[in-house]
Design a protein around this motif. Sequence first.
Motif, mmCIF file in Angstrom:
data_model
loop_
_atom_site.group_PDB
_atom_site.id
_atom_site.type_symbol
_atom_site.label_atom_id
_atom_site.label_comp_id
_atom_site.label_asym_id
_atom_site.label_seq_id
_atom_site.Cartn_x
_atom_site.Cartn_y
_atom_site.Cartn_z
ATOM 1 N N ASP A 94 93.989 31.462 70.279
ATOM 2 C CA ASP A 94 92.933 31.501 71.518
ATOM 3 C C ASP A 94 91.670 31.435 70.948
ATOM 4 N N GLY A 95 90.552 31.138 71.407
ATOM 5 C CA GLY A 95 89.181 31.204 70.937
ATOM 6 C C GLY A 95 88.878 29.935 70.599
ATOM 7 N N ALA A 160 93.162 36.505 78.098
ATOM 8 C CA ALA A 160 93.102 35.154 77.362
ATOM 9 C C ALA A 160 93.355 34.174 78.498
ATOM 10 N N SER A 163 90.720 32.230 82.056
ATOM 11 C CA SER A 163 89.674 30.993 82.245
ATOM 12 C C SER A 163 90.604 29.958 82.815
ATOM 13 N N ASP A 393 98.703 30.613 75.390
ATOM 14 C CA ASP A 393 97.396 31.287 74.730
ATOM 15 C C ASP A 393 97.789 32.980 74.961
HETATM 16 MG MG MG Z 1 90.717 31.634 75.714
#
Ligand code: MG
Length: 548
Positions: A94-95, A160, A163, A393
């Motif tokens: 993630d990220g 996570a 969104s 995710d």
């Molecule tokens: Mg994310």
Amino acid sequence: MMPAGTQILVLKEGTRRERGKGAQFNNIAAAKAVADAVRSTLGPRGMDKMLVDSLGDVVITNDGVTILKEIDIEHPAAKMLVEVAKTQDEEAGDGTTTAVILAGELLKKAEDLVEQNIHPTVIAAGYRLASERAREVLEKVSTKVAIKDTDILKKVAMTAMSSKSSSGHKELLADISVKAVATIAEERPDGTWSVDEDNLQVVKKQGGSIADTELVDGIIVDKERVHPGMPNEVKDAKIALVDAALEVKKTEIDAKIEITDPTQLQAFLDEEESMLKRMVETVRKSGAKVIFCQKGIDDLAQHYLAKEGIYAVRRVKKSDMEKLAKATGGKVVTKLDELSKDDLGYAKLVYEKKIGEDEMTFVTGCKNPKAVSILIRGGTEHVVDEVERSLEDSTSVVAVAIEDGKVITGGGSSAMEIALALRDYASTVGGREQMAIEAFADAVEVVPRTLSENAGLDPIDTLISLRKEHKKGNKSAGINVYTGKVSDMRRENVIEPIRVGTQAISSATDAAVMILRIDDVIAAKAGESGKGGGKGGEGGDGGDGEEF
Ligand code: MG
Ligand code: ADP
């Protein structure tokens, strides 16, 4: 000595080439363009992107790495940012958007410094120091999490997923993610945990609603039993896994038959029948009550299997056979004759169930208790695919949180804490590097700034009140993107694994530094790379143009 003024021509005339600041600014512009492309997707209030390929296929997503993988990117520096997203995805799960926009912002701030004639190597050195310090800050603000802290892990999963468009079913998907990952996690002798996500099977079946998505204890095979006369469930199932056909190859007969009278034909048919009977007898004698066959099963063999009360599935995918072997403890046998009771796997219950339009086979209560699957449901293909990406995710962040045992708060809170600490730190370093460290601090604020922009808030006001809170010592103050207020992210349950933060910092720094250090871009011949570049003298131009 060469006569003065003589030029050695090492590059063919007309070679595309750019040097010095021109090359730097061009690279930075390309990288920034990539960052800008994903910026609007950051955070729960970020937008989705619709990607349409030349064949008209459509992907709707909010996932940074998916967007960057799908769009056609030509520029070498831009490609490096795509690599940042991929690394982030592999290492932390993630990220990805965060890492890319951070890299873009680091480059943007560096550009200002280059314009003030600060040498890129000085900027690079400052950025490296800042990145080290930033990771220390994250360690300091992190809190511990253990595998049994289901509540915290669920919050990590939900953050996570917040969104993604499937976020309406966050609770359910978070619950499934945490249960699934906690099941497959394995404890190491030193008490830490490791998670091999290959042990988690994900099966998508279009239809129903996301709410029907479920965790299955065992393996799902997207196939029905071959004959309606077979039992539709088998308890205490001994399972044969066979990579051989339960058929008589037609050519073996066709090639030789020359029939002169009807009794002969009957003899051949009898022979075929008895061969099939013998095959089924082999299965029966092994003690198997269920057979998964990677190849075909003849109609007649199906009939005999049904008579024996054996549940049979044919043309099972190789990857499913491997999963079944691992889950049930059985062995995939390539010669049916050699099938014995020692090769059989075990599951408490094998049954058929109709999911949407199709029947599927569930193998549950497997010998290996770590075998679990997630069955994803959803109205359309796009929904099912986006749920899959959400679950990727959420399961990764839960896995990473369990492995590292540390979490931080999100919503721009940790980024703000880093910025604050770096500004203090910069003054202790002094000199030109101080400016680079301060630039890094400014760049990190891109996270809260973008979150507030995407939430339709005034980024300047938001940053000012955020800075104020952090100066007061509220380390977990972040942006509540729904109310527009600055609040405590721990109370808002916005929690992330530390690795998502540390990895974003390191890969963004690495990419920015690498791009910064390039001052010469030379169009290499297509296909030359990898051949060792053995043409003498080509590197002797004085410039140490880095290769892509
Ligand atoms: Mg994310
Ligand atoms: P990425 O690809 O970087 O994970 P996302 O679109 O998933 O991008 O957004 C992640 C960012 O959104 C992180 O900074 C995270 O802390 C933040 N975030 C997630 N949920 C919330 C929330 N409820 N409130 C504020 N920020 C949030």
